[in-house]
Design a protein around this motif. Sequence first.
Motif, PDB file in Angstrom:
ATOM      1  N   LYS A   2      18.189 -14.984 -13.204  1.00 31.50           N
ATOM      2  CA  LYS A   2      17.694 -16.259 -12.693  1.00 31.50           C
ATOM      3  C   LYS A   2      16.644 -16.018 -11.613  1.00 31.50           C
ATOM      4  CE  LYS A   2      21.905 -18.884 -13.713  1.00 31.50           C
ATOM      5  NZ  LYS A   2      22.959 -19.763 -13.176  1.00 31.50           N
ATOM      6  N   GLU A   3      15.379 -16.054 -12.016  1.00 31.85           N
ATOM      7  CA  GLU A   3      14.297 -15.752 -11.098  1.00 31.85           C
ATOM      8  C   GLU A   3      14.218 -16.739  -9.936  1.00 31.85           C
ATOM      9  OE1 GLU A   3      12.101 -13.286 -10.796  1.00 31.85           O
ATOM     10  OE2 GLU A   3      13.003 -12.167 -12.446  1.00 31.85           O
ATOM     11  N   LYS A   4      14.711 -17.973 -10.147  1.00 31.84           N
ATOM     12  CA  LYS A   4      14.626 -18.974  -9.079  1.00 31.84           C
ATOM     13  C   LYS A   4      15.665 -18.755  -7.994  1.00 31.84           C
ATOM     14  CE  LYS A   4      12.619 -22.633 -11.953  1.00 31.84           C
ATOM     15  NZ  LYS A   4      12.764 -24.008 -12.456  1.00 31.84           N
ATOM     16  N   SER A   5      16.673 -17.942  -8.278  1.00 34.94           N
ATOM     17  CA  SER A   5      17.724 -17.669  -7.299  1.00 34.94           C
ATOM     18  C   SER A   5      17.474 -16.298  -6.686  1.00 34.94           C
ATOM     19  CB  SER A   5      19.092 -17.708  -7.984  1.00 34.94           C
ATOM     20  OG  SER A   5      20.118 -17.508  -7.050  1.00 34.94           O
ATOM     21  N   LYS A   6      17.392 -16.230  -5.381  1.00 33.67           N
ATOM     22  CA  LYS A   6      17.038 -14.989  -4.693  1.00 33.67           C
ATOM     23  C   LYS A   6      18.086 -14.618  -3.642  1.00 33.67           C
ATOM     24  CE  LYS A   6      12.828 -15.293  -6.578  1.00 33.67           C
ATOM     25  NZ  LYS A   6      12.300 -14.366  -7.584  1.00 33.67           N
ATOM     26  N   ASP A  24      13.444 -11.118  -1.364  1.00 34.27           N
ATOM     27  CA  ASP A  24      13.382 -11.963  -2.560  1.00 34.27           C
ATOM     28  C   ASP A  24      13.851 -11.256  -3.829  1.00 34.27           C
ATOM     29  OD1 ASP A  24      11.269 -10.187  -2.580  1.00 34.27           O
ATOM     30  OD2 ASP A  24       9.768 -11.649  -3.250  1.00 34.27           O
ATOM     31  N   PRO A  50      15.788 -11.011  -7.152  1.00 33.85           N
ATOM     32  CA  PRO A  50      16.347 -12.027  -8.062  1.00 33.85           C
ATOM     33  C   PRO A  50      17.841 -11.820  -8.267  1.00 33.85           C
ATOM     34  CG  PRO A  50      15.149 -10.359  -9.297  1.00 33.85           C
ATOM     35  CD  PRO A  50      14.893 -10.081  -7.840  1.00 33.85           C
ATOM     36  N   ASP A  74      14.248  -3.817  -9.852  1.00 37.43           N
ATOM     37  CA  ASP A  74      13.756  -5.171 -10.106  1.00 37.43           C
ATOM     38  C   ASP A  74      12.288  -5.352  -9.732  1.00 37.43           C
ATOM     39  OD1 ASP A  74      13.822  -5.263  -7.359  1.00 37.43           O
ATOM     40  OD2 ASP A  74      15.429  -6.746  -7.215  1.00 37.43           O
ATOM     41  N   GLU A  84      24.859 -14.400 -11.023  1.00 39.58           N
ATOM     42  CA  GLU A  84      24.118 -15.576 -11.485  1.00 39.58           C
ATOM     43  C   GLU A  84      25.008 -16.746 -11.874  1.00 39.58           C
ATOM     44  OE1 GLU A  84      23.829 -12.599 -15.014  1.00 39.58           O
ATOM     45  OE2 GLU A  84      24.239 -12.567 -12.859  1.00 39.58           O
TER      46      GLU A  84
END
Length: 308
Positions: free
Chosen positions: A149-153, A143, A145, A135, A187
Amino acid sequence: MKFTAENAKQVLTHLFTGFKTTFNKSFAETEITWDKVATKVTSTSAAENYAWLGKFPKLREWIGEKVVKRLEGHGYTVKNRSFESTVAVHKHEIQDNELLGLPVIFSSMGEESKSFPQDLVFEALTLGFKNKCYDGKPFYATDHPVGDKEKSKFSNKFDKKLSWATLADAEAGYGAARSSMLGLKDENGRSLKIKPNLLVVPPALETTAKALMTAAKFADGSENIFKDTAEVLVEAGLATDTEWHLLATTKAVKPIIYQERQTAELLAQTDINSDDVFMRGEYKFGVEARGEAGYSLPHLAAGSTGTT
């Protein structure tokens, strides 16, 4: 058998057979543990692309059209490296029967050849705090992903020491890493069903790790709730005396990938008409191997530097 120009080929063939027997015996008897943490992948080219990483094949309820997970999303490539070890035997050593130390050399070659993947695999594991995985993040990072979903880590990097002094200490280190792995979701919010089962530590942490996994009580007398939750693997190839790694190794793929391009094998250059023999009087024997170690899924590992 006396070594002469007339029987040189026969003598060299006999010598190589003996060297190979010694090599193979040592190879077979050498213990390895890399297969506990790594999945072996056979390579057929100079490098392999692992586009499939990160595409979890979880089942979903089929409503409407199927949701296809395509493989072109990641460009993680592992390039093979070449390795060798070569020794020269002078023809005068053969003529004078000065070969006493050679069995030890070829025995060591067999041992090193068997351990070759071991070195690569645990080198990759210990460098996971800085070397990148599929990734684009270091294998151990805060961090990663979650799916697309890039906003969820999620984080698989920790810094707490491994301890069995008190429940609080154990929970802050081992407990936090274990809880994080057990709680990982995809996700869509569904559990990845990851169960950590292997604790890899340097020799300096062997006593602590084994106490944490086997003692009924912590050092302060409180009940050890982490007893028997993981197997302990002590590995001298780790870079520091404080780091520790909690791995899940029961899935179809393990945390580390060992990519084998060419199995270590013993080779000989014994042509009596070669330039090496004519100019330097040397026959050469050696081992060649090709391969590399890389990373599979960071979800399957939690690593701590053990610095706080």
